[in-house]
Design a protein around this motif. Sequence first.
Motif, PDB file in Angstrom:
ATOM      1  N   SER A  73       0.812  -1.225   0.000  1.00  0.00           N
ATOM      2  CA  SER A  73       0.000   0.000   0.000  1.00  0.00           C
ATOM      3  C   SER A  73       0.846   1.276   0.000  1.00  0.00           C
ATOM      4  CB  SER A  73      -0.952   0.009   1.206  1.00  0.00           C
ATOM      5  OG  SER A  73      -0.225   0.070   2.410  1.00  0.00           O
ATOM      6  N   THR A  74       2.139   1.167   0.301  1.00  0.00           N
ATOM      7  CA  THR A  74       2.976   2.369   0.371  1.00  0.00           C
ATOM      8  C   THR A  74       4.147   2.341  -0.611  1.00  0.00           C
ATOM      9  OG1 THR A  74       4.333   1.388   2.135  1.00  0.00           O
ATOM     10  CG2 THR A  74       2.448   2.745   2.815  1.00  0.00           C
ATOM     11  N   CYS A  75       4.346   1.231  -1.299  1.00  0.00           N
ATOM     12  CA  CYS A  75       5.551   1.086  -2.118  1.00  0.00           C
ATOM     13  C   CYS A  75       5.598   2.058  -3.297  1.00  0.00           C
ATOM     14  CB  CYS A  75       5.724  -0.342  -2.580  1.00  0.00           C
ATOM     15  SG  CYS A  75       4.489  -0.907  -3.735  1.00  0.00           S
ATOM     16  N   ASP A  76       4.448   2.413  -3.869  1.00  0.00           N
ATOM     17  CA  ASP A  76       4.466   3.347  -5.000  1.00  0.00           C
ATOM     18  C   ASP A  76       5.005   4.710  -4.589  1.00  0.00           C
ATOM     19  OD1 ASP A  76       3.543   1.481  -6.791  1.00  0.00           O
ATOM     20  OD2 ASP A  76       1.448   2.127  -6.677  1.00  0.00           O
ATOM     21  N   LYS A  77       4.641   5.153  -3.397  1.00  0.00           N
ATOM     22  CA  LYS A  77       5.130   6.439  -2.893  1.00  0.00           C
ATOM     23  C   LYS A  77       6.655   6.409  -2.733  1.00  0.00           C
ATOM     24  CE  LYS A  77       4.528   9.633   0.993  1.00  0.00           C
ATOM     25  NZ  LYS A  77       3.867   9.846   2.293  1.00  0.00           N
ATOM     26  N   VAL A  78       7.178   5.315  -2.199  1.00  0.00           N
ATOM     27  CA  VAL A  78       8.626   5.179  -2.014  1.00  0.00           C
ATOM     28  C   VAL A  78       9.333   5.113  -3.361  1.00  0.00           C
ATOM     29  CG1 VAL A  78      10.450   3.690  -1.110  1.00  0.00           C
ATOM     30  CG2 VAL A  78       8.406   4.121   0.257  1.00  0.00           C
ATOM     31  N   LYS A  79       8.777   4.322  -4.270  1.00  0.00           N
ATOM     32  CA  LYS A  79       9.372   4.181  -5.603  1.00  0.00           C
ATOM     33  C   LYS A  79       9.452   5.534  -6.306  1.00  0.00           C
ATOM     34  CE  LYS A  79       8.808   1.521  -9.859  1.00  0.00           C
ATOM     35  NZ  LYS A  79       8.015   0.461 -10.515  1.00  0.00           N
ATOM     36  N   GLU A  80       8.348   6.281  -6.311  1.00  0.00           N
ATOM     37  CA  GLU A  80       8.331   7.596  -6.954  1.00  0.00           C
ATOM     38  C   GLU A  80       9.350   8.528  -6.314  1.00  0.00           C
ATOM     39  OE1 GLU A  80       4.318   9.108  -6.894  1.00  0.00           O
ATOM     40  OE2 GLU A  80       3.550   7.314  -7.881  1.00  0.00           O
ATOM     41  N   HIS A  81       9.424   8.506  -4.993  1.00  0.00           N
ATOM     42  CA  HIS A  81      10.348   9.397  -4.284  1.00  0.00           C
ATOM     43  C   HIS A  81      11.805   9.070  -4.640  1.00  0.00           C
ATOM     44  CE1 HIS A  81      11.202  12.168  -0.895  1.00  0.00           C
ATOM     45  NE2 HIS A  81      12.333  11.493  -0.877  1.00  0.00           N
ATOM     46  N   LEU A  82      12.174   7.791  -4.567  1.00  0.00           N
ATOM     47  CA  LEU A  82      13.561   7.408  -4.835  1.00  0.00           C
ATOM     48  C   LEU A  82      13.941   7.645  -6.293  1.00  0.00           C
ATOM     49  CD1 LEU A  82      13.815   4.155  -2.681  1.00  0.00           C
ATOM     50  CD2 LEU A  82      14.663   6.440  -2.119  1.00  0.00           C
ATOM     51  N   TYR A  83      13.034   7.334  -7.215  1.00  0.00           N
ATOM     52  CA  TYR A  83      13.339   7.571  -8.624  1.00  0.00           C
ATOM     53  C   TYR A  83      13.446   9.066  -8.929  1.00  0.00           C
ATOM     54  CZ  TYR A  83      13.259   2.767 -10.269  1.00  0.00           C
ATOM     55  OH  TYR A  83      13.570   1.444 -10.492  1.00  0.00           O
TER      56      TYR A  83
END
Length: 105
Positions: free
Chosen positions: A27-37
């Motif tokens: 439920s939170t991985c997309d937010k982390v992925k977008e932030h790191l990329y």
Amino acid sequence: MSMNISSKLDSTNSFWDVLIDGELDVSTCDKVKEHLYSLLDKEVLDIKVNLENLEYIDSTGLGVLIGVLKKLKVNNKEIFILNPRNNVNKIFTITGLDKIFKMEG
């Protein structure tokens, strides 16, 4: 459970300093992925991910970190995992990812 992510550039030592709190899961991985990329879009540097306040990580969260690491490896850069809690560290150990990521703390 929620998740917070914050980051800053350590220009003196040339790395991204990232702090992830809460739970890193489906439920939170997309937010982390977008932030790191988005960090890598600005500048490709080593990333130090502080997990001292991360309570839980699942396979989806690990997948995000692996994807970012693959992008970094192309440029001879690394992800350093800092201060994981015992339960989070255990997940890295069980999956063998403690041999892939640079683990500290």
